[in-house]
Design a protein around this motif. Structure first.
Motif, short mmCIF file in Angstrom:
data_model
loop_
_atom_site.label_atom_id
_atom_site.label_comp_id
_atom_site.label_asym_id
_atom_site.label_seq_id
_atom_site.Cartn_x
_atom_site.Cartn_y
_atom_site.Cartn_z
N ASN A 261 -126.11 -106.23 22.81
CA ASN A 261 -124.75 -105.72 22.68
C ASN A 261 -123.78 -106.71 23.28
O ASN A 261 -123.48 -106.67 24.47
N ALA A 262 -123.29 -107.62 22.46
CA ALA A 262 -122.45 -108.71 22.93
C ALA A 262 -120.96 -108.37 22.91
O ALA A 262 -120.18 -108.98 23.62
N ILE A 263 -120.56 -107.40 22.11
CA ILE A 263 -119.15 -107.07 21.95
C ILE A 263 -118.65 -106.38 23.21
O ILE A 263 -119.24 -105.42 23.70
N VAL A 264 -117.53 -106.85 23.73
CA VAL A 264 -117.01 -106.40 25.02
C VAL A 264 -116.79 -104.89 25.06
O VAL A 264 -117.11 -104.24 26.05
N ALA A 265 -116.27 -104.30 23.99
CA ALA A 265 -115.96 -102.88 23.99
C ALA A 265 -117.20 -102.01 24.17
O ALA A 265 -117.09 -100.84 24.53
#
Length: 198
Positions: free
Chosen positions: A35-39
């Protein structure tokens, strides 16, 4: 998905199951979750997580074209003359039209390329704004390589998705406008790390 597909996949093979950008069933069913996406950070409870979890931009998997671009350093935003507008595959909130209209109020002359995503068509209104512009405006649809368009720009004005990670990787300045609520966190993160203007 509710996890039934992931559970069926796990039963059908000895291979390890890896999920990406998953904040639900994959955390419970997969072997690895990226899970790389900041959100997504902290957007879920760690209770019941079976997957080995890899979080944060360090795990972002980028388009392979990024590796073909020679990284740029030192482009000054106030000297930008080639501007690219890119607001994702659909631009459901017509940010492109509003941004181009705003740029038309800037007295300098720019070369502006407008990249419409595969699910977007130029509206009559967008074409009127482009035709009335004092800038040199080109509307592009389904470009062969968005990364190549990024690399050719002095400044990219975009939404707060994967593009921000790609632009940071190739060293092209970005100004970002959230076109969806979850993009706000990514923009704040990138702005705090000096890779974009919020």
């Amino acid at each position: 998905c509710d996890g039934s597909l992931l559970k069926a996949l796990k039963k059908s093979t000895d291979a390890r199951l890896i999920v990406m950008d998953d904040t639900k069933a994959g955390l419970e069913c997969a072997d690895v979750a990226i899970n790389a996406i900041v959100a997504q950070h902290g957007a879920y409870s760690t209770d019941g997580i079976q997957a080995a979890l890899y979080e944060g931009p360090a795990y972002m998997i980028l388009n392979s074209d990024v590796a073909k671009v020679v990284r740029r350093d030192g482009t000054k935003v106030d000297q930008a003359r080639k501007i690219l507008l890119s607001f994702g595959g659909t631009d459901t909130h017509n940010v492109t039209e509003r941004m181009l209209d705003a740029l038309n109020g800037v007295p300098d002359t720019f070369d502006i390329r407008v990249s419409l995503g595969p699910a977007s068509e130029p509206s009559d209104h967008l074409e009127k704004i482009a035709a009335a512009s004092s800038h040199n405006v080109h509307i592009l649809h389904e470009v062969p390589s968005l990364i190549a368009e990024f690399a050719a720009a002095d400044l990219v004005i975009c939404a707060g998705g994967i593009s921000l990670y790609e632009l940071a990787a190739i060293g092209v300045p970005a100004a970002a406008i959230a076109s969806e609520p979850h993009e706000v966190d990514t923009i704040r993160y990138c702005a705090a790390h000096g890779t974009c203007l919020d």
